[in-house]
Design an enzyme around this catalytic site. Structure first.
Site, PDB file in Angstrom:
ATOM      1  N   ASP A  31      94.187   3.090  69.023  1.00 42.34           N
ATOM      2  CA  ASP A  31      93.472   3.298  67.778  1.00 42.34           C
ATOM      3  C   ASP A  31      94.297   4.304  66.980  1.00 42.34           C
ATOM      4  O   ASP A  31      94.945   5.169  67.549  1.00 42.34           O
ATOM      5  CB  ASP A  31      92.066   3.831  68.061  1.00 42.34           C
ATOM      6  CG  ASP A  31      91.227   3.838  66.797  1.00 42.34           C
ATOM      7  OD1 ASP A  31      91.625   3.164  65.827  1.00 42.34           O
ATOM      8  OD2 ASP A  31      90.184   4.505  66.767  1.00 42.34           O
ATOM      9  N   ASP A  41      85.681  -3.402  71.284  1.00 35.98           N
ATOM     10  CA  ASP A  41      85.814  -2.222  72.140  1.00 35.98           C
ATOM     11  C   ASP A  41      84.589  -1.391  71.840  1.00 35.98           C
ATOM     12  O   ASP A  41      84.012  -1.477  70.760  1.00 35.98           O
ATOM     13  CB  ASP A  41      87.064  -1.401  71.798  1.00 35.98           C
ATOM     14  CG  ASP A  41      86.832  -0.484  70.617  1.00 35.98           C
ATOM     15  OD1 ASP A  41      86.986  -0.957  69.478  1.00 35.98           O
ATOM     16  OD2 ASP A  41      86.459   0.687  70.822  1.00 35.98           O
ATOM     17  N   CYS A  56      74.995  -9.218  90.414  1.00 32.95           N
ATOM     18  CA  CYS A  56      76.341  -8.741  90.078  1.00 32.95           C
ATOM     19  C   CYS A  56      77.256  -8.739  91.297  1.00 32.95           C
ATOM     20  O   CYS A  56      76.837  -8.383  92.398  1.00 32.95           O
ATOM     21  CB  CYS A  56      76.250  -7.328  89.507  1.00 32.95           C
ATOM     22  SG  CYS A  56      77.836  -6.574  89.109  1.00 32.95           S
ATOM     23  N   CYS A  70      80.182  -6.986  91.394  1.00 30.35           N
ATOM     24  CA  CYS A  70      81.160  -5.903  91.227  1.00 30.35           C
ATOM     25  C   CYS A  70      81.292  -5.077  92.502  1.00 30.35           C
ATOM     26  O   CYS A  70      80.421  -5.110  93.368  1.00 30.35           O
ATOM     27  CB  CYS A  70      80.801  -5.022  90.034  1.00 30.35           C
ATOM     28  SG  CYS A  70      79.641  -3.696  90.397  1.00 30.35           S
ATOM     29  N   CYS A  85      78.140  -2.902  93.180  1.00 22.22           N
ATOM     30  CA  CYS A  85      76.904  -3.588  93.590  1.00 22.22           C
ATOM     31  C   CYS A  85      76.998  -4.185  94.993  1.00 22.22           C
ATOM     32  O   CYS A  85      75.979  -4.496  95.605  1.00 22.22           O
ATOM     33  CB  CYS A  85      76.534  -4.652  92.567  1.00 22.22           C
ATOM     34  SG  CYS A  85      75.903  -3.918  91.042  1.00 22.22           S
ATOM     35  N   HIS A 143      80.742  -0.204  87.266  1.00 22.94           N
ATOM     36  CA  HIS A 143      79.803  -1.328  87.166  1.00 22.94           C
ATOM     37  C   HIS A 143      79.656  -1.805  85.723  1.00 22.94           C
ATOM     38  O   HIS A 143      79.694  -3.006  85.450  1.00 22.94           O
ATOM     39  CB  HIS A 143      78.422  -0.941  87.709  1.00 22.94           C
ATOM     40  CG  HIS A 143      77.356  -1.917  87.326  1.00 22.94           C
ATOM     41  ND1 HIS A 143      77.151  -3.105  88.013  1.00 22.94           N
ATOM     42  CD2 HIS A 143      76.493  -1.941  86.269  1.00 22.94           C
ATOM     43  CE1 HIS A 143      76.191  -3.799  87.394  1.00 22.94           C
ATOM     44  NE2 HIS A 143      75.778  -3.112  86.345  1.00 22.94           N
TER      45      HIS A 143
END
Length: 377
Positions: A89, A271, A309, A311, A314, A340
RNA sequence: GUGGGUAUGGCGCAGUUGGCUAGCGCGCCAGAUUGUGGCUCUGGAGGCCGAGGGUUCGAGUCCCUCUAUCCACC
């Protein structure tokens, strides 16, 4: 090189080829302002959660450790050990959001560092030079992010100046790409559309910047206080005036619902600090709504954050344990939450891409919105 | 045992010469947060002011007794 692979209404499923790898769009870039994801999530962790692009910040890296140091260390990707694309940015937003004292002039912006208060000047050329030193894959133009609400006169003047700054950014970028000691000579430059909630200013500005043949186009100055409806309206009205064969980036947005709506209106890049910041503050995103892990009802909850989930968090940890870590202000709690949430966002984008490929985006979106509205009790 | 101090929501404390529905910090319970200062903000619940008696129009504030606790001395 940006290619659209599928279209479903205005929703696009594309890919942007860069020297640092191909980005599958729509994409959610994971914010790592200082060259680090907040919440102690490492670039190695990112490899396991489908992250495609990391967003770093020109202003922050300039103030600390200094872009010259990043350059001497081989550029930000080398420095943070991340071999995929990085977007920087430009610093325009930070001037607006966190510099206390600031003076905006034609040449650029004078403001004080939020670290030590020292006076800093940043204009289009400085921003491009810093981003060149950082050697990101994609550099953003230096713009002014006007506040909301702003008068029409302020907005017109600001947008005109942002356009003049864009011309200087482009010129400086071209010069920098040719220098021998430039790390990334193929650095891409995205321009930024402004105009607040004034449709005509947005459109006029979009037309002007479209003629510049930039590598991508961003919608800036949204989600700064206007309603969701106003934001969606501006996206809808402005995107048709941006090049159809270039990626569109909606800066700083947003909630899962914001993203679903924006994709439908033709946005490719996103984003947002939400997954990380909200994660640090105890909010976990799930396929059935957002949970506040600090709420007492999770005190003895043995379930993972999201039972659907896959991930890394999890698969192992319970809500009760993570709640305890957050209460105890243990860094691990932040890390698990952020990991997560980033996985959730990245997976959401994956689902979005699949839905567009299958030509059922609208159905997917409506079902997803309905699911996300329900809070897990 | 003697002398002195202190007892106010979970914890730490304010409460003026006795005067309106007893405050504050932390914690707790919730809610905000959109190109990131691990920040900040906004709400909410929770106290018959250690116990008993007295003075007074009126006592968390004054007096007496008791209890608990801390410090010093023995």
């Amino acid at each position: 090189m940006y290619k659209i692979l599928y279209k479903d209404g205005n929703a696009k499923r594309g890919q942007l080829e860069t020297v640092h790898g191909t980005i599958q769009t729509p994409v959610f870039m994971n914010v790592g302002t200082d060259g680090a994801m907040k919440g102690a999530v490492s670039t190695k962790d990112l490899q396991g959660i489908k992250t495609q692009v990391v967003l770093c910040n020109t202003y922050h890296l300039h103030v600390r450790p200094g872009d010259n140091i990043v350059k001497d260390m081989g550029g930000i990707r080398q420095f943070m050990a991340w071999d995929k694309p990085v977007l920087t940015d430009s610093g325009g937003f930070q001037v607006f959001s966190l510099a206390g004292l600031r003076k905006i002039k034609e040449e650029g912006v004078y403001f004080n560092s939020h670290i030590d208060g020292r006076k800093i000047f940043m204009g289009p050329e400085e921003s491009m030079q810093i981003q060149s030193n950082i050697a990101s894959t994609i550099a953003m133009a230096f713009d002014e992010c006007p506040p909301h609400p702003a008068t029409r006169e302020y907005m017109q003047n600001s947008t005109d100046r942002t356009y003049r700054w864009l011309l200087r950014c482009q010129k400086e970028m071209e010069r920098l790409r040719k220098l021998d000691n430039t790390i990334n000579k193929s650095q891409l430059l995205f321009g930024i559309n402004q105009g607040g909630t004034f449709e005509d200013i947005r459109i006029e500005h979009a037309k002007k910047i479209t003629s510049l043949e930039l590598d991508g186009y961003a919608l800036g100055g949204l989600a700064v206080g206007e309603s969701h409806e106003e934001m969606y309206n501006i996206i809808e009205k402005t995107v048709p005036y941006l090049p159809a064969d270039k990626p569109v980036y909606l800066m700083g947005v947003g909630t899962p619902a914001n993203i679903l709506e924006a994709v439908e209106r033709g946005v490719d890049f996103f984003d947002c600090v939400y997954p990380a910041r909200n994660g640090r503050h105890g909010h976990a995103y799930t396929n059935y709504g957002r949970l506040n892990l600090l709420n007492k009802r999770y005190e003895l909850d043995e379930r993972p954050l999201d039972e659907t989930c896959g991930c890394p968090v999890c698969r192992i940890y319970s809500r009760a344990y993570i709640r305890h870590l957050l209460k105890a202000k243990e860094m691990l709690g932040l890390r698990l939450m952020v990991t997560h949430n980033l996985y959730f966002y990245n997976t959401l984008m994956e689902e979005i891409r699949e839905a567009i490929e299958k030509g059922c985006y609208k159905e997917y979106k409506n079902k997803k919105l309905a699911d996300l509205k329900e809070d897990l009790k």
